[in-house]
Design a protein around this motif. Structure first.
Motif, PDB file in Angstrom:
ATOM      1  N   PRO A   1       7.881 -45.947 -35.874  1.00 59.72           N
ATOM      2  CA  PRO A   1       7.862 -46.232 -34.431  1.00 59.72           C
ATOM      3  C   PRO A   1       8.076 -44.977 -33.590  1.00 59.72           C
ATOM      4  CG  PRO A   1       9.166 -47.863 -35.610  1.00 59.72           C
ATOM      5  CD  PRO A   1       8.844 -46.792 -36.598  1.00 59.72           C
ATOM      6  N   GLU A   2       8.952 -44.079 -34.057  1.00 63.51           N
ATOM      7  CA  GLU A   2       9.218 -42.864 -33.288  1.00 63.51           C
ATOM      8  C   GLU A   2       7.977 -41.987 -33.202  1.00 63.51           C
ATOM      9  OE1 GLU A   2      12.656 -41.228 -35.280  1.00 63.51           O
ATOM     10  OE2 GLU A   2      13.871 -41.620 -33.490  1.00 63.51           O
TER      11      GLU A   2
ATOM     12  N   TRP B   1       5.571 -43.495 -30.823  1.00 64.28           N
ATOM     13  CA  TRP B   1       6.052 -43.287 -29.448  1.00 64.28           C
ATOM     14  C   TRP B   1       5.734 -41.868 -28.993  1.00 64.28           C
ATOM     15  CZ3 TRP B   1       9.512 -39.803 -27.336  1.00 64.28           C
ATOM     16  CH2 TRP B   1       9.855 -40.033 -25.994  1.00 64.28           C
ATOM     17  N   ILE B   2       5.957 -40.890 -29.870  1.00 64.40           N
ATOM     18  CA  ILE B   2       5.670 -39.493 -29.542  1.00 64.40           C
ATOM     19  C   ILE B   2       4.191 -39.321 -29.210  1.00 64.40           C
ATOM     20  CG2 ILE B   2       5.435 -37.174 -30.551  1.00 64.40           C
ATOM     21  CD1 ILE B   2       8.081 -37.695 -32.009  1.00 64.40           C
ATOM     22  N   GLN B   3       3.347 -39.916 -30.025  1.00 65.32           N
ATOM     23  CA  GLN B   3       1.908 -39.796 -29.801  1.00 65.32           C
ATOM     24  C   GLN B   3       1.498 -40.427 -28.477  1.00 65.32           C
ATOM     25  OE1 GLN B   3      -0.520 -41.035 -33.123  1.00 65.32           O
ATOM     26  NE2 GLN B   3      -2.300 -41.417 -31.833  1.00 65.32           N
ATOM     27  N   ASP B   4       2.000 -41.647 -28.220  1.00 65.47           N
ATOM     28  CA  ASP B   4       1.654 -42.346 -26.977  1.00 65.47           C
ATOM     29  C   ASP B   4       2.216 -41.633 -25.751  1.00 65.47           C
ATOM     30  OD1 ASP B   4       0.426 -44.227 -28.556  1.00 65.47           O
ATOM     31  OD2 ASP B   4       2.060 -45.689 -28.440  1.00 65.47           O
ATOM     32  N   GLU B   5       3.453 -41.160 -25.880  1.00 65.24           N
ATOM     33  CA  GLU B   5       4.096 -40.489 -24.746  1.00 65.24           C
ATOM     34  C   GLU B   5       3.403 -39.170 -24.429  1.00 65.24           C
ATOM     35  OE1 GLU B   5       7.345 -40.434 -21.816  1.00 65.24           O
ATOM     36  OE2 GLU B   5       6.032 -41.860 -22.845  1.00 65.24           O
ATOM     37  N   ARG B   6       3.019 -38.449 -25.461  1.00 63.60           N
ATOM     38  CA  ARG B   6       2.314 -37.185 -25.227  1.00 63.60           C
ATOM     39  C   ARG B   6       0.982 -37.437 -24.525  1.00 63.60           C
ATOM     40  NH1 ARG B   6       1.541 -31.792 -26.796  1.00 63.60           N
ATOM     41  NH2 ARG B   6      -0.664 -31.263 -26.895  1.00 63.60           N
TER      42      ARG B   6
ATOM     43  N   LYS C   1       3.604 -36.567 -49.802  1.00 65.12           N
ATOM     44  CA  LYS C   1       2.528 -37.292 -49.115  1.00 65.12           C
ATOM     45  C   LYS C   1       2.998 -38.650 -48.652  1.00 65.12           C
ATOM     46  CE  LYS C   1      -2.278 -38.798 -49.605  1.00 65.12           C
ATOM     47  NZ  LYS C   1      -3.456 -38.849 -50.487  1.00 65.12           N
ATOM     48  N   ALA C   2       3.776 -39.347 -49.557  1.00 65.17           N
ATOM     49  CA  ALA C   2       4.284 -40.673 -49.197  1.00 65.17           C
ATOM     50  C   ALA C   2       5.195 -40.585 -47.995  1.00 65.17           C
ATOM     51  CB  ALA C   2       5.021 -41.275 -50.387  1.00 65.17           C
ATOM     52  N   ASN C   3       6.085 -39.571 -47.990  1.00 64.14           N
ATOM     53  CA  ASN C   3       7.001 -39.413 -46.869  1.00 64.14           C
ATOM     54  C   ASN C   3       6.244 -39.119 -45.587  1.00 64.14           C
ATOM     55  OD1 ASN C   3       9.246 -39.839 -48.433  1.00 64.14           O
ATOM     56  ND2 ASN C   3       9.542 -37.657 -48.903  1.00 64.14           N
ATOM     57  N   HIS C   4       5.185 -38.304 -45.705  1.00 69.32           N
ATOM     58  CA  HIS C   4       4.395 -37.942 -44.528  1.00 69.32           C
ATOM     59  C   HIS C   4       3.746 -39.189 -43.929  1.00 69.32           C
ATOM     60  CE1 HIS C   4       1.936 -35.539 -41.877  1.00 69.32           C
ATOM     61  NE2 HIS C   4       0.854 -36.149 -42.341  1.00 69.32           N
ATOM     62  N   GLU C   5       3.236 -40.061 -44.814  1.00 74.63           N
ATOM     63  CA  GLU C   5       2.600 -41.275 -44.319  1.00 74.63           C
ATOM     64  C   GLU C   5       3.612 -42.191 -43.650  1.00 74.63           C
ATOM     65  OE1 GLU C   5       0.683 -42.936 -47.675  1.00 74.63           O
ATOM     66  OE2 GLU C   5      -1.021 -41.540 -47.635  1.00 74.63           O
ATOM     67  N   MET C   6       4.831 -42.232 -44.213  1.00 76.99           N
ATOM     68  CA  MET C   6       5.863 -43.081 -43.628  1.00 76.99           C
ATOM     69  C   MET C   6       6.255 -42.568 -42.243  1.00 76.99           C
ATOM     70  SD  MET C   6       8.355 -43.837 -46.880  1.00 76.99           S
ATOM     71  CE  MET C   6       9.566 -44.673 -45.845  1.00 76.99           C
ATOM     72  N   ILE C   7       6.370 -41.241 -42.121  1.00 74.88           N
ATOM     73  CA  ILE C   7       6.728 -40.658 -40.824  1.00 74.88           C
ATOM     74  C   ILE C   7       5.626 -40.927 -39.804  1.00 74.88           C
ATOM     75  CG2 ILE C   7       7.094 -38.479 -39.608  1.00 74.88           C
ATOM     76  CD1 ILE C   7       8.466 -37.436 -42.117  1.00 74.88           C
ATOM     77  N   ASP C   8       4.375 -40.757 -40.248  1.00 72.97           N
ATOM     78  CA  ASP C   8       3.254 -40.964 -39.340  1.00 72.97           C
ATOM     79  C   ASP C   8       3.202 -42.393 -38.811  1.00 72.97           C
ATOM     80  OD1 ASP C   8       0.775 -38.738 -40.847  1.00 72.97           O
ATOM     81  OD2 ASP C   8       2.543 -38.360 -39.630  1.00 72.97           O
ATOM     82  N   LYS C   9       3.654 -43.353 -39.623  1.00 73.00           N
ATOM     83  CA  LYS C   9       3.581 -44.753 -39.225  1.00 73.00           C
ATOM     84  C   LYS C   9       4.882 -45.248 -38.602  1.00 73.00           C
ATOM     85  CE  LYS C   9       0.193 -45.882 -42.810  1.00 73.00           C
ATOM     86  NZ  LYS C   9      -0.084 -46.664 -44.048  1.00 73.00           N
TER      87      LYS C   9
END
Length: 201
Positions: free
Chosen positions: A11-12, A15-20, A1-9
């Motif tokens: 910059p990459e 960027w993926i979310q904004d670019e999509r 869960k901790a890793n998932h939260e770190m990935i979600d936050k």
């Protein structure tokens, strides 16, 4: 869960979310732009032109002279022009629905982008061909957003690449490249020699 939260936050990820989000809107613009051009092109064809009239007159003359074909119905200008327009209107509707659904997946795959771009580019190509085939002028030929389509292709490819990278996935195109590299190391003479030795053993 901790890793998932770190990935979600990360910059990459942002960027993926904004670019999509940007590319989804851009894809919508490109699909609607093609749809409008196709729809207007069919409306141009609806009343017919002088070449349609010449074909109608030729068939009517053949009918009067008894040279008409039993397989070809009698000339009915309004019905034929209406049927032709409705056929292409329906084609445009179906094409537009295909354009809009191939990018529903999240995340996108390389094939999703390829399918969307195929629909857009082949749609414009067919629109121009049909107008030309029926001998109509094309007032929309220069309005197709070629640069925006090309820019969408580049940015979408980069989006897919980054998405696969941060998830440690392998792109299908990378698999193909690896297979091609393996094929380059293949020596048919050695393979034939092996087959011959096995045959003679």
């Amino acid at each position: 869960k901790a890793n998932h939260e770190m990935i979600d936050k990360s910059p990459e990820h942002q960027w993926i979310q904004d670019e999509r989000e940007f590319l989804v809107k851009e894809a919508g613009f490109l699909a609607r732009s093609l749809y409008r051009s196709c729809w207007r092109s069919v409306k141009i064809m609806r009343p017919g032109n002088k070449y349609d009239e010449e074909e109608f007159a030729r068939r009517e003359k053949a009918e009067k002279e008894g040279l008409g074909s039993m397989m070809v119905p009698s000339v009915d200008r309004e019905n034929e022009l209406h049927s032709r327009a409705e056929y292409y209107f329906q084609y445009v509707r179906e094409h537009y629905n295909s354009d809009c659904t191939c990018l529903d997946r999240n995340p996108w795959r390389e094939s999703d982008i390829e399918i969307f771009l195929h629909y857009v580019r082949i749609g414009e190509k067919r629109r121009k061909y049909i107008l030309n085939d029926y001998k109509f002028d094309d007032p929309f030929g220069s309005k197709f957003p070629v640069e925006r389509v090309d820019n969408f292709e580049k940015r979408a490819a980069e989006l897919v690449r980054v998405t696969y990278k941060i998830n440690n996935w392998i792109l299908p195109s990378e698999n193909v490249e690896e297979e091609e590299e393996e094929d380059e190391d293949f020596d048919p003479e050695l393979e034939d020699a092996g087959d011959e030795a096995a045959f003679l053993a």
